[in-house]
Motif scaffolding. Sequence first.
Motif, short mmCIF file in Angstrom:
data_model
loop_
_atom_site.label_atom_id
_atom_site.label_comp_id
_atom_site.label_asym_id
_atom_site.label_seq_id
_atom_site.Cartn_x
_atom_site.Cartn_y
_atom_site.Cartn_z
N LEU A 19 39.80 47.82 37.60
CA LEU A 19 39.39 47.08 36.41
C LEU A 19 40.18 45.79 36.23
O LEU A 19 39.64 44.76 35.88
CB LEU A 19 39.56 47.96 35.16
CG LEU A 19 38.34 48.84 34.90
CD1 LEU A 19 38.69 49.97 33.96
CD2 LEU A 19 37.21 47.99 34.34
N ARG A 20 41.48 45.89 36.53
CA ARG A 20 42.33 44.71 36.44
C ARG A 20 41.81 43.64 37.42
O ARG A 20 41.71 42.46 37.11
CB ARG A 20 43.77 45.08 36.77
CG ARG A 20 44.77 44.33 35.89
CD ARG A 20 46.21 44.62 36.24
NE ARG A 20 46.50 46.01 36.51
CZ ARG A 20 47.31 46.42 37.50
NH1 ARG A 20 47.87 45.54 38.31
NH2 ARG A 20 47.56 47.69 37.69
N LEU A 21 41.46 44.12 38.60
CA LEU A 21 40.99 43.22 39.65
C LEU A 21 39.67 42.54 39.25
O LEU A 21 39.51 41.32 39.38
CB LEU A 21 40.78 44.05 40.92
CG LEU A 21 40.47 43.33 42.20
CD1 LEU A 21 41.71 42.62 42.70
CD2 LEU A 21 40.00 44.31 43.26
N ILE A 22 38.74 43.31 38.74
CA ILE A 22 37.42 42.77 38.37
C ILE A 22 37.56 41.83 37.18
O ILE A 22 36.97 40.75 37.14
CB ILE A 22 36.43 43.92 38.04
CG1 ILE A 22 36.16 44.76 39.29
CG2 ILE A 22 35.15 43.38 37.43
CD1 ILE A 22 35.23 44.14 40.31
N THR A 23 38.39 42.23 36.20
CA THR A 23 38.60 41.37 35.02
C THR A 23 39.16 40.03 35.45
O THR A 23 38.70 38.98 35.00
CB THR A 23 39.61 42.05 34.06
OG1 THR A 23 39.13 43.34 33.74
CG2 THR A 23 39.78 41.25 32.78
N SER A 24 40.13 40.08 36.35
CA SER A 24 40.76 38.84 36.79
C SER A 24 39.75 37.98 37.56
O SER A 24 39.71 36.76 37.41
CB SER A 24 42.00 39.19 37.60
OG SER A 24 42.10 38.44 38.75
N GLU A 25 38.89 38.61 38.36
CA GLU A 25 37.89 37.85 39.11
C GLU A 25 36.86 37.22 38.17
O GLU A 25 36.51 36.04 38.32
CB GLU A 25 37.18 38.80 40.11
CG GLU A 25 36.18 38.12 41.01
CD GLU A 25 36.78 37.10 41.97
OE1 GLU A 25 38.01 37.13 42.18
OE2 GLU A 25 36.01 36.27 42.48
N LEU A 26 36.39 37.98 37.19
CA LEU A 26 35.40 37.44 36.25
C LEU A 26 36.00 36.31 35.42
O LEU A 26 35.34 35.32 35.12
CB LEU A 26 34.87 38.55 35.33
CG LEU A 26 34.03 39.64 35.99
CD1 LEU A 26 33.76 40.78 35.03
CD2 LEU A 26 32.71 39.08 36.52
#
Length: 258
Positions: free
Chosen positions: A72-79
């Motif tokens: 989730l941290r990864l996806i949030t940062s990408e978005l």
Amino acid sequence: MRLSKAARLILVGAPGVGKGTQSGRLLKRFPQIQAISSGDLLRENVRNKTPLGIQVQRLMGHGSLVPDTMILRLITSELTSRGWLKPNNTTGITMNASSTAEAEDSDDLTPSTSGLSGNEDPSASFILDGFPRTAPQAAALDELVPINMVVHISTPKSIILDRIVNRWVHTPSGRLYNTTFNPPKVSGKDDVTGETLVRREDDSEEVWNTRLKKFEETSLPLLEHYDKLGLLWRVEGESSDEISPKLFAEFEQRFGVA
Ligand code: AMP
């Protein structure tokens, strides 16, 4: 073809149904859409030896899922880095409305627990590949960016297995053949180099039976989650070429303008 509103899409399907193929075809037809692959993001972190990459390397090596918090941290940062989310002091994250003046004035951009509102600017369109994989990940994503179409691609298991057991690869180039519907000109040889074709080590029926069973078990709660939200659309076909026209027609009806 241009989109009339934002498409935020997820493709769910067993390994071997051609999710990558459909995703690629959609991106080609609708250049406004971008794709985000959780597996690619993770592999990039592993390659760059980031703290996250170091933590997830072993799990990925074993084919285990990475913990939800990390993904989730990864996806949030990408978005966020793509400008579709912006940090918010009170709630953490909100949809980024800055790309349209109209949107900037709209209250609808606050993340909705129903998962049905969001930034409708077509430039904020994307396909998520490999994420969410579990119902908790889907619930977290609902709070972050409301997905508005979930495509369940379905192909009979016997057809997938048939494809896999007849699959041959030219390892140096990655060229794929299928002895039933795309055979090499000379049996067992690559068309371009004439080199010997091989089977992939993990392309056995036994391995694939296990993979397909695991997918059925884990995808069920995910599909139920989106079905409850009224976002699930199922498409069935024996080949990518049979599925694509159906997918395009539905997609264009929902998001496309001529
Ligand atoms: P993929 O390229 O989608 O097959 O992902 C490769 C590996 O990355 C998986 O086997 C998992 O270890 C990890 N991974 C990718 N996406 C997720 C996700 N949404 N949740 C947990 N682990 C993931």
